[in-house]
Design a protein around this motif. Structure first.
Motif, short mmCIF file in Angstrom:
data_model
loop_
_atom_site.label_atom_id
_atom_site.label_comp_id
_atom_site.label_asym_id
_atom_site.label_seq_id
_atom_site.Cartn_x
_atom_site.Cartn_y
_atom_site.Cartn_z
N THR A 1 -77.81 -98.81 87.13
CA THR A 1 -78.52 -98.61 88.28
C THR A 1 -79.88 -99.25 88.52
O THR A 1 -80.46 -99.29 89.42
CB THR A 1 -78.71 -97.16 88.38
N GLY A 2 -80.22 -99.71 87.23
CA GLY A 2 -81.34 -100.70 87.16
C GLY A 2 -82.26 -99.87 86.24
O GLY A 2 -83.11 -100.23 85.30
N GLY A 3 -81.94 -98.33 85.82
CA GLY A 3 -82.61 -97.67 84.80
C GLY A 3 -81.61 -96.83 83.84
O GLY A 3 -82.22 -95.87 83.21
N GLY A 4 -80.47 -96.65 84.56
CA GLY A 4 -79.56 -95.94 83.83
C GLY A 4 -78.28 -95.93 84.16
O GLY A 4 -77.84 -97.14 84.67
N CYS A 5 -77.37 -94.97 84.28
CA CYS A 5 -75.85 -95.16 84.54
C CYS A 5 -75.51 -94.15 85.90
O CYS A 5 -76.28 -93.12 86.01
CB CYS A 5 -75.20 -94.84 83.47
N TYR A 6 -74.51 -94.47 86.60
CA TYR A 6 -74.12 -93.78 87.50
C TYR A 6 -73.48 -92.69 87.23
O TYR A 6 -72.80 -92.59 86.19
CB TYR A 6 -73.40 -94.60 88.45
N SER A 7 -73.52 -91.42 87.67
CA SER A 7 -72.81 -90.24 87.32
C SER A 7 -71.52 -90.46 88.07
O SER A 7 -70.50 -89.81 87.73
CB SER A 7 -73.54 -89.12 87.49
N SER A 8 -71.44 -90.81 89.21
CA SER A 8 -70.30 -90.92 90.19
C SER A 8 -69.22 -92.07 89.64
O SER A 8 -69.55 -93.27 89.22
CB SER A 8 -70.71 -91.35 91.77
N PHE B 1 -76.97 -99.67 75.88
CA PHE B 1 -78.10 -100.53 75.57
C PHE B 1 -79.03 -99.43 74.76
O PHE B 1 -79.54 -99.95 73.46
CB PHE B 1 -78.81 -101.24 76.58
N SER B 2 -79.33 -98.29 75.15
CA SER B 2 -80.08 -97.47 74.60
C SER B 2 -79.67 -96.36 73.86
O SER B 2 -80.12 -95.52 73.27
CB SER B 2 -81.12 -96.76 75.74
N TYR C 1 -72.73 -102.22 80.60
CA TYR C 1 -73.72 -101.68 80.20
C TYR C 1 -73.46 -100.12 80.10
O TYR C 1 -74.33 -99.43 79.23
CB TYR C 1 -75.25 -101.93 80.41
N CYS C 2 -73.03 -99.68 81.28
CA CYS C 2 -72.50 -98.25 81.27
C CYS C 2 -71.31 -98.02 81.03
O CYS C 2 -70.24 -98.71 81.63
CB CYS C 2 -73.17 -97.65 82.68
N MET C 3 -70.89 -96.93 80.30
CA MET C 3 -69.65 -96.38 79.91
C MET C 3 -69.51 -95.06 80.24
O MET C 3 -70.53 -94.29 79.94
CB MET C 3 -69.00 -96.89 78.73
N GLY C 4 -68.40 -94.48 80.42
CA GLY C 4 -68.23 -93.02 80.74
C GLY C 4 -66.73 -92.68 80.57
O GLY C 4 -65.60 -93.43 80.62
#
Length: 126
Positions: free
Chosen positions: A102-109, A54-55, A32-35
């Motif tokens: 993270t549960g509400g967003g994405c990790y930056s690390s 997702f958002s 769900y998070c990509m970077g």
């Protein structure tokens, strides 16, 4: 197994533009998070931009704000990084990465991302 395949790197003069692409084989909670991350010779890997698929919520490193744009296609199968006004200090190997939220967003690390592409080289000459 999640597969990420990058393309679009190359060489460009300062002030030029490039667009990186990353084809993702998975769209589940695992990705769900990509970077986009980058690593220059002799330096640690650093985060460039992330997107909560997702958002569509995005985050950017201060060094690229206003110059780079992370996005995804409608089918959520391909991630993009549009890079404008490129500088020599943007020269690095660029990696696409994916991971859970993270549960509400994405990790930056980078430690928050479990899946990685093979990388694509971006070289900016002055």
């Amino acid at each position: 197994q999640v597969q990420l395949v990058e393309s679009g790197g190359g060489s460009v003069q300062a002030g030029g533009s490039l667009r990186l692409s990353c084809a993702a084989s998975d769209y589940t909670y695992r990705t769900y998070c990509m970077g986009w991350f980058r690593q220059a010779p002799g330096k640690e890997r650093e985060g460039v931009a992330t997107i909560y698929r997702f958002s569509g919520t995005t985050r950017y490193a201060d060094s690229v704000k206003g110059r780079f744009t992370i996005s995804q296609d409608r089918a959520k199968t391909t991630l993009y990084l549009q890079m404008n006004s490129l500088k020599p200090e943007d020269t690095a190997m660029y990696y696409c990465a994916a991971g859970s939220t993270t549960g509400g967003g994405c990790y930056s690390s980078q430690s928050g991302y479990q899946y990685w592409g093979q990388g694509t080289q971006v070289t900016v000459s002055s």
